[in-house]
Design a protein around this motif. Structure first.
Motif, mmCIF file in Angstrom:
data_model
loop_
_atom_site.group_PDB
_atom_site.id
_atom_site.type_symbol
_atom_site.label_atom_id
_atom_site.label_comp_id
_atom_site.label_asym_id
_atom_site.label_seq_id
_atom_site.Cartn_x
_atom_site.Cartn_y
_atom_site.Cartn_z
ATOM 1 N N THR A 172 -65.282 4.197 6.315
ATOM 2 C CA THR A 172 -66.045 4.732 5.188
ATOM 3 C C THR A 172 -66.144 6.250 5.287
ATOM 4 O OG1 THR A 172 -67.313 2.690 4.985
ATOM 5 C CG2 THR A 172 -68.264 4.659 3.976
ATOM 6 N N LEU A 173 -66.418 6.755 6.484
ATOM 7 C CA LEU A 173 -66.509 8.198 6.687
ATOM 8 C C LEU A 173 -65.184 8.885 6.369
ATOM 9 C CD1 LEU A 173 -68.103 10.679 7.792
ATOM 10 C CD2 LEU A 173 -66.998 10.166 9.984
ATOM 11 N N HIS A 198 -72.843 13.764 2.711
ATOM 12 C CA HIS A 198 -72.259 13.108 1.544
ATOM 13 C C HIS A 198 -73.109 11.908 1.168
ATOM 14 C CE1 HIS A 198 -68.397 15.275 1.434
ATOM 15 N NE2 HIS A 198 -68.631 15.437 2.721
ATOM 16 N N GLU A 199 -72.880 11.398 0.004
ATOM 17 C CA GLU A 199 -73.632 10.250 -0.507
ATOM 18 C C GLU A 199 -73.535 9.032 0.414
ATOM 19 O OE1 GLU A 199 -73.112 7.497 -4.379
ATOM 20 O OE2 GLU A 199 -73.236 9.643 -4.802
ATOM 21 N N THR A 200 -72.401 8.869 1.070
ATOM 22 C CA THR A 200 -72.202 7.692 1.929
ATOM 23 C C THR A 200 -72.838 7.829 3.314
ATOM 24 O OG1 THR A 200 -70.105 8.553 2.750
ATOM 25 C CG2 THR A 200 -70.017 7.081 0.824
ATOM 26 N N HIS A 201 -73.213 9.020 3.719
ATOM 27 C CA HIS A 201 -73.710 9.218 5.084
ATOM 28 C C HIS A 201 -74.942 8.371 5.419
ATOM 29 C CE1 HIS A 201 -71.457 13.263 5.856
ATOM 30 N NE2 HIS A 201 -70.654 12.275 5.539
ATOM 31 N N HIS A 251 -63.565 13.328 -1.030
ATOM 32 C CA HIS A 251 -64.376 14.455 -1.453
ATOM 33 C C HIS A 251 -63.880 15.784 -0.897
ATOM 34 C CE1 HIS A 251 -67.018 10.988 -2.129
ATOM 35 N NE2 HIS A 251 -67.294 11.638 -3.231
ATOM 36 N N HIS A 282 -62.624 7.763 4.508
ATOM 37 C CA HIS A 282 -62.322 7.663 3.072
ATOM 38 C C HIS A 282 -63.171 8.643 2.272
ATOM 39 C CE1 HIS A 282 -60.480 3.353 3.257
ATOM 40 N NE2 HIS A 282 -59.769 4.248 3.896
ATOM 41 N N ASP A 283 -64.437 8.774 2.650
ATOM 42 C CA ASP A 283 -65.322 9.723 1.982
ATOM 43 C C ASP A 283 -64.789 11.149 2.145
ATOM 44 O OD1 ASP A 283 -67.825 10.408 0.623
ATOM 45 O OD2 ASP A 283 -68.409 11.277 2.541
ATOM 46 N N ARG A 327 -75.609 1.454 8.921
ATOM 47 C CA ARG A 327 -74.671 0.501 9.509
ATOM 48 C C ARG A 327 -74.559 0.716 11.019
ATOM 49 N NH1 ARG A 327 -69.729 -2.034 7.169
ATOM 50 N NH2 ARG A 327 -70.388 -0.984 5.287
ATOM 51 N N ALA A 386 -75.788 5.441 4.318
ATOM 52 C CA ALA A 386 -75.330 4.061 4.495
ATOM 53 C C ALA A 386 -74.558 3.907 5.803
ATOM 54 C CB ALA A 386 -74.466 3.623 3.313
ATOM 55 N N ILE A 387 -73.791 4.908 6.169
ATOM 56 C CA ILE A 387 -73.052 4.872 7.440
ATOM 57 C C ILE A 387 -74.035 4.855 8.602
ATOM 58 C CG2 ILE A 387 -71.508 6.169 8.954
ATOM 59 C CD1 ILE A 387 -70.075 7.149 6.374
#
Length: 93
Positions: A57-58, A7-10, A65, A60-61, A16, A12-13
């Motif tokens: 974040t994971l 996913h788009e957030t991965h 999605h 919520h993503d 972090r 950034a995760i």
């Protein structure tokens, strides 16, 4: 294990978590250096917070999605499966 589930957030995760990993290594060094318990607790709290934010974040993503797509007519999951998956992932909140 599927390797195409990104996913788009991965990224950034992962970034972090790598920062938290580096920070954790520094905290371990602080133990060896004899730092105060207060300083250690403060730094451990910071590492814990970073990991919890990555997890949040994971999750919520995933809800935004994966479960949203499935609940709104996605081809792969029944409503019962979506509810079961939501209950399963909510254990980690």
């Amino acid at each position: 294990m599927a390797h195409d589930h990104v996913h788009e957030t991965h990224p950034a995760i992962v970034k972090r978590l790598k920062r938290a990993e580096g920070h954790l290594h520094k905290v371990i060094e602080m133990f060896s250096d004899g730092c105060s318990c207060l300083a250690l607790a403060h730094q451990l709290h910071a590492v814990e917070k970073a990991i919890n934010e990555a997890k949040k974040t994971l999750i919520h993503d995933h809800v935004d999605h994966c479960l949203d797509v499935a609940a709104n007519g996605g081809p792969t999951k029944s409503t019962g499966n979506v509810v079961a998956e939501f209950k399963a992932i909510s254990r980690y909140l």
